[in-house]
Design a protein around this motif. Structure first.
Motif, short mmCIF file in Angstrom:
data_model
loop_
_atom_site.label_atom_id
_atom_site.label_comp_id
_atom_site.label_asym_id
_atom_site.label_seq_id
_atom_site.Cartn_x
_atom_site.Cartn_y
_atom_site.Cartn_z
N ALA A 1 26.51 -6.56 35.52
CA ALA A 1 26.83 -7.98 35.42
C ALA A 1 28.10 -8.32 36.19
O ALA A 1 28.25 -9.42 36.74
CB ALA A 1 26.96 -8.39 33.95
N TRP A 2 29.05 -7.36 36.21
CA TRP A 2 30.29 -7.59 36.96
C TRP A 2 30.09 -7.38 38.46
O TRP A 2 30.69 -8.09 39.28
CB TRP A 2 31.38 -6.65 36.45
CG TRP A 2 32.03 -7.14 35.20
CD1 TRP A 2 31.68 -6.84 33.92
CD2 TRP A 2 33.15 -8.02 35.11
NE1 TRP A 2 32.49 -7.47 33.02
CE2 TRP A 2 33.42 -8.21 33.72
CE3 TRP A 2 33.95 -8.68 36.04
CZ2 TRP A 2 34.43 -9.02 33.26
CZ3 TRP A 2 34.98 -9.48 35.59
CH2 TRP A 2 35.22 -9.66 34.21
N LEU A 3 29.25 -6.41 38.83
CA LEU A 3 29.11 -6.07 40.25
C LEU A 3 28.14 -6.99 40.99
O LEU A 3 28.28 -7.19 42.20
CB LEU A 3 28.64 -4.62 40.38
CG LEU A 3 29.64 -3.54 40.00
CD1 LEU A 3 29.00 -2.16 40.10
CD2 LEU A 3 30.87 -3.60 40.91
N ALA A 4 27.14 -7.53 40.29
CA ALA A 4 26.12 -8.33 40.98
C ALA A 4 26.71 -9.53 41.73
O ALA A 4 26.38 -9.77 42.90
CB ALA A 4 25.06 -8.79 39.98
N PRO A 5 27.59 -10.33 41.09
CA PRO A 5 28.16 -11.45 41.86
C PRO A 5 28.97 -11.00 43.07
O PRO A 5 29.09 -11.75 44.05
CB PRO A 5 29.05 -12.15 40.83
CG PRO A 5 28.52 -11.74 39.50
CD PRO A 5 28.04 -10.34 39.69
N ALA A 6 29.57 -9.80 43.03
CA ALA A 6 30.37 -9.35 44.17
C ALA A 6 29.52 -8.70 45.25
O ALA A 6 29.87 -8.75 46.43
CB ALA A 6 31.43 -8.36 43.68
N LEU A 7 28.39 -8.07 44.85
CA LEU A 7 27.56 -7.40 45.82
C LEU A 7 26.80 -8.39 46.72
O LEU A 7 26.57 -8.10 47.91
CB LEU A 7 26.56 -6.48 45.12
CG LEU A 7 27.17 -5.24 44.45
CD1 LEU A 7 26.09 -4.46 43.72
CD2 LEU A 7 27.86 -4.35 45.50
N ALA A 8 26.40 -9.53 46.17
CA ALA A 8 25.63 -10.50 46.98
C ALA A 8 26.43 -11.01 48.18
O ALA A 8 25.93 -10.98 49.32
CB ALA A 8 25.17 -11.65 46.09
N PRO A 9 27.69 -11.47 48.01
CA PRO A 9 28.45 -11.88 49.20
C PRO A 9 28.71 -10.75 50.17
O PRO A 9 28.71 -10.94 51.39
CB PRO A 9 29.76 -12.41 48.60
CG PRO A 9 29.44 -12.76 47.20
CD PRO A 9 28.42 -11.77 46.77
N LEU A 10 28.92 -9.53 49.64
CA LEU A 10 29.16 -8.40 50.53
C LEU A 10 27.91 -8.08 51.36
O LEU A 10 28.00 -7.76 52.55
CB LEU A 10 29.58 -7.17 49.72
CG LEU A 10 30.97 -7.22 49.08
CD1 LEU A 10 31.22 -5.98 48.25
CD2 LEU A 10 32.05 -7.39 50.15
N ALA A 11 26.75 -8.17 50.72
CA ALA A 11 25.50 -7.94 51.46
C ALA A 11 25.30 -9.00 52.53
O ALA A 11 24.91 -8.70 53.67
CB ALA A 11 24.32 -7.92 50.49
N THR A 12 25.57 -10.26 52.17
CA THR A 12 25.46 -11.34 53.16
C THR A 12 26.42 -11.13 54.31
O THR A 12 26.07 -11.32 55.49
CB THR A 12 25.72 -12.70 52.49
OG1 THR A 12 24.80 -12.87 51.41
CG2 THR A 12 25.57 -13.83 53.48
N LEU A 13 27.65 -10.71 53.99
CA LEU A 13 28.64 -10.46 55.03
C LEU A 13 28.20 -9.33 55.95
O LEU A 13 28.36 -9.41 57.18
CB LEU A 13 29.99 -10.11 54.39
CG LEU A 13 31.15 -9.83 55.35
CD1 LEU A 13 31.43 -11.03 56.22
CD2 LEU A 13 32.40 -9.43 54.57
#
Length: 806
Positions: free
Chosen positions: A188-200
């Motif tokens: 739950a903590w990592l999902a919001p951070a992983l999405a922008p990193l994947a997009t980047l």
């Protein structure tokens, strides 16, 4: 001006029978139009659906293409310096990533420091809020209303509690179970951070691939667009340049706003000044709303930090000053004076992209909309984007004024005309716009216009011309001793065109007047009072006025035999004017445009300022002759190279021939030519043609220092009877000045063709470059790149708009 009876009433159009083929054709056209609209709606719905459901893929692609447009010029610079393509792309991307990481670290440090200091500001906030509360305490305007509402609410609550059967508030029940697992908490903590990193990561990969193989992508896009290869290539090249320039200039504008903002907040003492300056620069990508949102945070923090109000006021003053400087100085300096997107299209685009792609769509809305606008301006297949999104008027200038007159709004028509006159001048406005308005009114007279519309146009044009004559008065000496009289031939529009011509002639220094239009009879001609008049101009918009002209001319000749008669046919095609038509009608000359009429009448009057336009400044002429002598071109030493340059220009412009001429004190010499020309030869250089300076073709260019374009020499008084033009059978003539580095015009590069034609500003830019090469050859100096010609943009249809590079 009072209305005059100009002819018989027009019969009403007869009603077509129901089985008329024209009605069936109109019905078929309507059905075809409905089918086309339905097809476009279906296509639009499909495109919007694809944009919405494919946003996870399209958002990174859009960001990548925009970034690649901004970084593309930097990669080109490195490649031109000899760095391989792959290495250049890697260097640019590494530099950008390093800059972003450094900025991110600064922002992170600022956020951490600011979060640690925020609790210390609670007491200041409480005291300020308490002070504000004390100031607004006391009897107010709505206190009685609020007290009444409170009393009613208390009585209703009491009544509900006393009602039999009322149920008390239910007791809250809490279900206690095993809490979430550590793995689910981590996800739950990592999902919001992983999405922008994947997009980047996707964006970085796409940017690298686009920059690495832009040529292949351009080729595929050209294949998809199809059509003319030359036009598509030019359109894509221009679109890419404009989009790249827009993104780079937007970045520069935002940086010149964010850096002073950060420095100013640091000087004022607002904590987190790097964070707020960066936020201000980023938020300016969102038009209108972004700067206001970015201003809230530093103002709120200044409110919390300073016990007084000095810091808040200073921060507010800083933001206002930066906004004024950025909007009124920096943006016009970098973008130019033209606006691109209208305010309505910006707001609509922001709403559209936000609804499709969320907050990222809001940030990308302006760059994406600018891209669509630039593509719409350059690609015919996407021209509807320019109409929907652009701030330029959808109607041309004559149609806009004509529509305002039909709508009975002469005041707005005058404002539009005044704006155009400030750019082009009164005579050019009459020639290009005024006559076209009357031409449209003439064409609509029988087809579409009602009686009310005709009256509105005539009355509105009368008011418009009266206001223009008052705002742009002619010299006082042209009001007396009239030498030219203009008379409208038959209709009221003929009289209005005569009024335009009178005003234009007076502004050019020719004493001119007007006589009332009327039924051509002997009594009418006797009352014209033409004693001392040298020229009479008859103004006609009719496409076939021969019968009326012959009768008018016959009566004029009988009463005033010595008067020179000029016939102005404003609505006649040029190819319909035969060489012997003037003689058959009994007139001395026929003109087809107001500019031609002013030019011919001005040259025929010795006291006109235009007759002495060739007189120049003596000191400037000596400097010009010295610059010409320094080239030593008259000895023929650079003849072969100059012939090659002339041949290059002739081939590129597809004209019969080109030549290069220089103007000495008494003569004009042709020092380079693409083909052998007949003419007088010099004694020192037999291959060099010369002509007296007074008869030279380049003298007007040397005098004015501006490019001369003559679409049809037969319609230009300076060249219609010119011996060289007749000898070389030239109908189209263009000459651009040969300007040295010290701004001396020594001659001209000239093109001539046997067919009338038009030329665009982009072609003139190329001609200027060839002229710069000629000057470089003559002076043995590096060529100076000429300033590109830019069409004056039409007035924006909205007061606010997003600027786009020219």
């Amino acid at each position: 001006m009072a209305l005059q009876k100009t002819g018989p009433l027009v019969p009403r159009h007869q009603r077509l029978p129901d089985d008329d083929p024209a009605l069936a054709l109109d019905a078929g056209d309507r059905r075809t139009g409905i089918v086309q609209i339905a097809a476009w709606l279906i296509v639009g719905a499909i495109v919007i659906g694809l944009l919405y459901f494919g946003r996870d893929v399209l958002i990174p692609l859009a960001i990548a293409f925009l970034v690649s447009f901004a970084l593309g010029p930097l990669v080109k610079v490195l490649v031109r310096r000899g760095i391989p393509q792959v290495a250049a792309v890697l260097l640019v991307m590494l530099a950008v990533i390093a800059a972003l990481l450094g900025l991110g670290l600064l922002i992170t440090s600022q956020v951490s420091v600011l979060s640690a200091e925020l609790p210390a500001y609670q007491s200041t906030i409480r005291s300020k809020i308490a002070g504000l509360g004390q100031q607004i305490e006391g009897p107010g305007l709505f206190d009685g209303v609020f007290q009444t509402i409170t009393t009613v609410q208390e009585q209703l609550a009491t009544a509900l509690q006393d009602t039999p059967g009322s149920v008390a508030d239910p007791m809250a029940v809490t279900v206690v179970g095993d809490g979430p697992s550590p793995f689910s908490t981590a996800m739950a903590w990592l999902a919001p951070a992983l999405a922008p990193l994947a997009t980047l990561g996707i964006v970085v990969v796409f940017v690298f691939l686009v920059l690495l193989d832009r040529g292949d992508l351009r080729d595929r896009l050209i294949r998809l667009l199809g059509g003319n290869l030359h036009r598509t290539t030019d359109a894509l090249e221009e679109a890419g340049k404009r989009i790249s320039k827009y993104l780079l200039m937007q970045l520069v504008v935002n940086a010149t706003y964010g850096i002073p903002m950060a420095i100013g907040l640091w000087a004022i003492g607002v904590p987190g000044w790097i964070l707020w300056g960066t936020l201000a620069a980023i938020m300016r990508f969102i038009p209108y709303v972004g700067p206001m949102l970015s201003a809230i945070f530093p103002l709120a923090l200044a409110f919390a930090v300073d016990p007084g109000w000095q810091m808040v006021l200073m921060a507010l003053a800083l933001i206002l000053i930066l906004e004024l400087v950025s909007n009124n100085i920096v943006e016009p300096l970098l973008y130019g004076t033209s606006t691109g997107l209208s305010a309505l299209s910006l707001i609509a685009a922001a709403t559209f992209w936000t609804a499709l792609w969320g907050p990222v769509g809001l940030i990308l809305s302006t760059p994406l909309t600018v891209c669509l606008l630039v593509l719409g301006r350059n690609l015919p297949q996407l021209a509807f984007f320019d109409t929907l999104l652009g701030s330029t008027p959808a109607l041309d200038l004559p149609t806009r004024i004509y529509q305002r007159l039909i709508a009975n709004d002469p005041d707005e028509a005058y404002e539009i005309a005044s704006d155009a006159i400030r750019i082009s001048g009164v005579t050019a406005f009459y020639n290009q716009t005024g006559i076209e308005i009357l031409r449209q009114a003439t064409d609509d007279y029988h087809a579409n216009a009602r009686v009310e519309h005709r009256l509105r146009v005539v009355d509105g044009m009368d008011r418009l011309l009266d206001d223009l004559q008052e705002d742009h008065p002619a010299p006082a000496d042209t009001a007396s001793a009239e030498k030219v009289v203009c008379i409208g031939g038959k209709w009221q529009v003929d009289a209005i065109s005569a009024q335009m011509l009178v005003h234009a002639l007076c502004l050019s220094g020719v004493a001119a007047g007007q006589r009332a239009t009327g039924v051509v009879t002997t009594a009418y001609v006797d009352k014209l009072e033409l004693d001392g008049i040298r020229t009479v101009v008859l103004s006609y918009f009719s496409r076939d006025p021969d019968t009326a002209v012959r009768g008018f001319v016959r009566r004029l000749r009988r009463r005033w035999p010595d008067v020179r008669i000029v016939l102005a046919l404003w609505n006649a095609p040029e190819d319909s004017i035969a060489a012997d038509r003037a003689e058959s009608l009994g007139v001395d000359q026929i003109v087809l445009s107001l500019d031609e009429a002013v030019q011919r009448l001005s040259l025929s009057h010795a006291d006109s300022p235009q007759a002495a336009a060739e007189a120049g400044d003596a000191a400037g002429e000596r400097a010009r002759l010295a610059a010409l002598a320094a080239t030593a071109v008259l000895d023929g030493h650079a003849r072969e190279e100059l012939d090659d340059l002339a041949a290059r220009a002739a081939d590129a412009f597809d004209v019969d021939f080109a030549f290069i001429s220089v103007v000495d004190a008494d003569a004009e010499y042709i020092v380079g030519q693409s083909m052998d020309l007949a003419g007088q030869k010099t004694e020192t250089a037999p291959e060099m043609i010369w002509m007296p300076r007074g008869e030279g073709l380049s003298s007007p260019v040397v005098t004015s220092g501006e490019t001369l374009v003559v679409s049809d020499t037969e319609r230009d008084a300076r060249f219609s009877d010119h011996p060289a033009v007749r000898r070389w059978k030239g109908r189209f003539y263009i000459a651009t000045p040969l300007r040295t580095s010290d701004d001396q015009v020594i001659g001209a590069l000239c093109l001539m063709d046997d067919t009338p034609r038009q030329i665009e500003d982009g072609d003139l830019d190329f001609l200027d470059k060839v002229a710069a090469d000629v000057v470089s050859l003559l002076t043995e100096q590096d060529p100076v790149a000429p300033e590109p010609r830019r069409e004056v943009p039409p007035d924006p249809r909205a007061m606010l708009g997003q600027r786009v590079p020219d």
